[in-house]
Write an enzyme that holds these catalytic residues in place. Structure first.
Site, PDB file in Angstrom:
ATOM      1  N   SER A   8     -50.693 -18.217 -49.494  1.00 54.11           N
ATOM      2  CA  SER A   8     -49.376 -18.824 -49.258  1.00 54.11           C
ATOM      3  C   SER A   8     -48.789 -18.282 -47.968  1.00 54.11           C
ATOM      4  CB  SER A   8     -48.427 -18.501 -50.414  1.00 54.11           C
ATOM      5  OG  SER A   8     -47.100 -18.810 -49.999  1.00 54.11           O
ATOM      6  N   HIS A  33     -51.695 -22.736 -48.694  1.00 54.46           N
ATOM      7  CA  HIS A  33     -50.586 -23.094 -49.584  1.00 54.46           C
ATOM      8  C   HIS A  33     -49.269 -23.062 -48.798  1.00 54.46           C
ATOM      9  CE1 HIS A  33     -48.903 -23.383 -53.705  1.00 54.46           C
ATOM     10  NE2 HIS A  33     -47.935 -22.578 -53.286  1.00 54.46           N
ATOM     11  N   ASP A  35     -45.235 -23.502 -49.207  1.00 54.77           N
ATOM     12  CA  ASP A  35     -44.139 -23.520 -50.183  1.00 54.77           C
ATOM     13  C   ASP A  35     -42.883 -24.125 -49.571  1.00 54.77           C
ATOM     14  OD1 ASP A  35     -45.128 -22.226 -52.601  1.00 54.77           O
ATOM     15  OD2 ASP A  35     -45.416 -20.465 -51.327  1.00 54.77           O
ATOM     16  N   MET A  37     -39.073 -25.114 -50.113  1.00 59.77           N
ATOM     17  CA  MET A  37     -37.921 -24.782 -50.981  1.00 59.77           C
ATOM     18  C   MET A  37     -36.652 -25.384 -50.391  1.00 59.77           C
ATOM     19  SD  MET A  37     -38.643 -20.784 -51.684  1.00 59.77           S
ATOM     20  CE  MET A  37     -40.263 -20.176 -52.146  1.00 59.77           C
ATOM     21  N   HIS A  66     -46.690 -27.302 -52.018  1.00 66.71           N
ATOM     22  CA  HIS A  66     -45.974 -27.078 -53.282  1.00 66.71           C
ATOM     23  C   HIS A  66     -44.498 -27.350 -53.053  1.00 66.71           C
ATOM     24  CE1 HIS A  66     -44.779 -23.754 -56.442  1.00 66.71           C
ATOM     25  NE2 HIS A  66     -44.409 -24.968 -56.825  1.00 66.71           N
ATOM     26  N   MET A  68     -40.914 -27.295 -54.124  1.00 64.20           N
ATOM     27  CA  MET A  68     -39.902 -26.744 -55.046  1.00 64.20           C
ATOM     28  C   MET A  68     -38.563 -27.338 -54.635  1.00 64.20           C
ATOM     29  SD  MET A  68     -41.415 -22.900 -55.178  1.00 64.20           S
ATOM     30  CE  MET A  68     -42.315 -23.187 -53.666  1.00 64.20           C
ATOM     31  N   MET A 137     -46.839 -21.654 -62.745  1.00 65.26           N
ATOM     32  CA  MET A 137     -46.039 -20.647 -62.035  1.00 65.26           C
ATOM     33  C   MET A 137     -46.044 -19.358 -62.853  1.00 65.26           C
ATOM     34  SD  MET A 137     -44.991 -21.681 -59.119  1.00 65.26           S
ATOM     35  CE  MET A 137     -44.255 -20.076 -58.828  1.00 65.26           C
ATOM     36  N   ASP A 175     -49.891 -19.411 -59.506  1.00 69.32           N
ATOM     37  CA  ASP A 175     -49.087 -19.087 -58.319  1.00 69.32           C
ATOM     38  C   ASP A 175     -47.996 -18.083 -58.664  1.00 69.32           C
ATOM     39  OD1 ASP A 175     -47.655 -19.156 -55.953  1.00 69.32           O
ATOM     40  OD2 ASP A 175     -47.043 -21.251 -56.126  1.00 69.32           O
ATOM     41  N   GLY A 197     -49.773 -14.746 -51.802  1.00 67.55           N
ATOM     42  CA  GLY A 197     -48.968 -14.565 -50.592  1.00 67.55           C
ATOM     43  C   GLY A 197     -48.913 -13.113 -50.195  1.00 67.55           C
TER      44      GLY A 197
HETATM   45  C1  DX5 Z   1     -43.055 -18.675 -55.198  1.00 65.80           C
HETATM   46  C2  DX5 Z   1     -44.043 -19.515 -54.428  1.00 65.80           C
HETATM   47  C3  DX5 Z   1     -45.322 -18.834 -54.247  1.00 65.80           C
HETATM   48  C4  DX5 Z   1     -45.264 -17.558 -53.462  1.00 65.80           C
HETATM   49  C5  DX5 Z   1     -46.317 -16.646 -54.013  1.00 65.80           C
HETATM   50  O1  DX5 Z   1     -41.933 -19.381 -55.476  1.00 65.80           O
HETATM   51  O2  DX5 Z   1     -44.287 -20.747 -55.076  1.00 65.80           O
HETATM   52  O3  DX5 Z   1     -46.319 -19.682 -53.711  1.00 65.80           O
HETATM   53  O4  DX5 Z   1     -45.464 -17.736 -52.083  1.00 65.80           O
HETATM   54  O5  DX5 Z   1     -46.156 -15.428 -53.410  1.00 65.80           O
HETATM   55  P1  DX5 Z   1     -46.739 -14.087 -54.023  1.00 65.80           P
HETATM   56  O6  DX5 Z   1     -48.209 -14.229 -54.046  1.00 65.80           O
HETATM   57  O7  DX5 Z   1     -46.247 -13.087 -53.020  1.00 65.80           O
HETATM   58  O8  DX5 Z   1     -46.131 -13.912 -55.387  1.00 65.80           O
HETATM   59 ZN    ZN Z   2     -46.164 -21.920 -54.333  1.00 64.34          ZN
END
Ligand code: DX5
Ligand code: ZN
Length: 215
Positions: A8, A33, A35, A37, A66, A68, A137, A175, A197
């Site tokens: 990520s 990946h 993310d 948001m 992804h 969100m 998640m 994830d 990530g």
């Molecule tokens: C969280 C994201 C993840 C995040 C994971 O809301 O959807 O993809 O980047 O990060 P780590 O691996 O650091 O938990």
């Molecule tokens: Zn994610």
């Protein structure tokens, strides 16, 4: 098939993103990946279409995007045009989930559905025939670097049973908080794709960590 690793870029260096993408290109990472948001569905903002478009220019690896965000239907086509290969929407953000996943597939992408930690996998029973991936998640979404919620392992196993029973060809991606300490537990439970990530980008040797996560 070996496990799919999808680092990520939420934990990448945004001042030097091209360098981190180059590292991923040279690594054994399978996907990248992204993310997205919106500050509404999750209590944080990340990045949007221009960044995805730039990443697309910098790599040939599949982009695992992804969302969100609320009202994802408004942006499906834009993410396709920006270069997404796999587009995952949050179950909790969709009033007409089966319509949304059909639209993702019609645009030529693989369709994924993400479940927050509080959302039972059983709710996907009537959607599994129409999707390519389920994203479990394993943290409450919104931030990188959180601790893995162990209850997610049971959800992965339960989902695996549902997929086997139905005879579906669906990837189970996990994830949040994935690291070298829980990767074996996750693959044993039935996960076949892992997002990572913090454990990748904040390690001393990200390429080596990716290789070790792949096992
Ligand atoms: C969280 C994201 C993840 C995040 C994971 O809301 O959807 O993809 O980047 O990060 P780590 O691996 O650091 O938990
Ligand atoms: Zn994610």
């Amino acid at each position: 098939m070996s496990i799919i690793i999808s680092p990520s870029i939420l934990s990448a260096d945004f001042g030097n993103l091209a360098k981190d993408i180059e590292m991923l290109n040279e690594s054994e990472a399978d996907w990248i990946h992204c993310d997205i948001m919106d500050g509404v569905f999750v209590p944080n903002l990340s990045f949007g279409l221009p960044v995805v478009k730039k990443v697309r220019e910098l790599t040939k690896k599949p982009l695992d995007v992804h969302l969100m965000i609320i009202e994802p239907d408004k942006y499906l086509k834009s993410f396709r045009e920006a270069g997404a290969d796999i587009l995952t929407v949050q179950y909790e953000a969709c009033n007409h989930l089966n319509r949304t996943v059909a639209a993702i597939r019609d645009l030529g992408m693989k369709a994924g559905v993400a479940l927050n930690p509080h959302t039972p996998v059983a709710l996907l029973k009537n959607t599994l025939p129409f999707i390519d991936m389920v994203l479990i998640m394993s943290v409450n979404p919104g931030f990188g670097g959180q601790s893995f919620i162990a209850d997610s392992l049971g959800k992965v196993a339960e989902l695996g049973t549902m997929i086997d029973k139905g005879g579906y060809d669906i990837i189970i991606e996990v994830d949040g908080g994935v690291n070298l300490d829980n990767v074996k537990l996750l693959t044993d439970a039935g996960a076949n794709a892992l997002v990572a990530g913090n454990s990748v980008f904040n390690s001393d040797n990200p390429r080596k960590t990716i290789k070790m996560l792949k096992g």
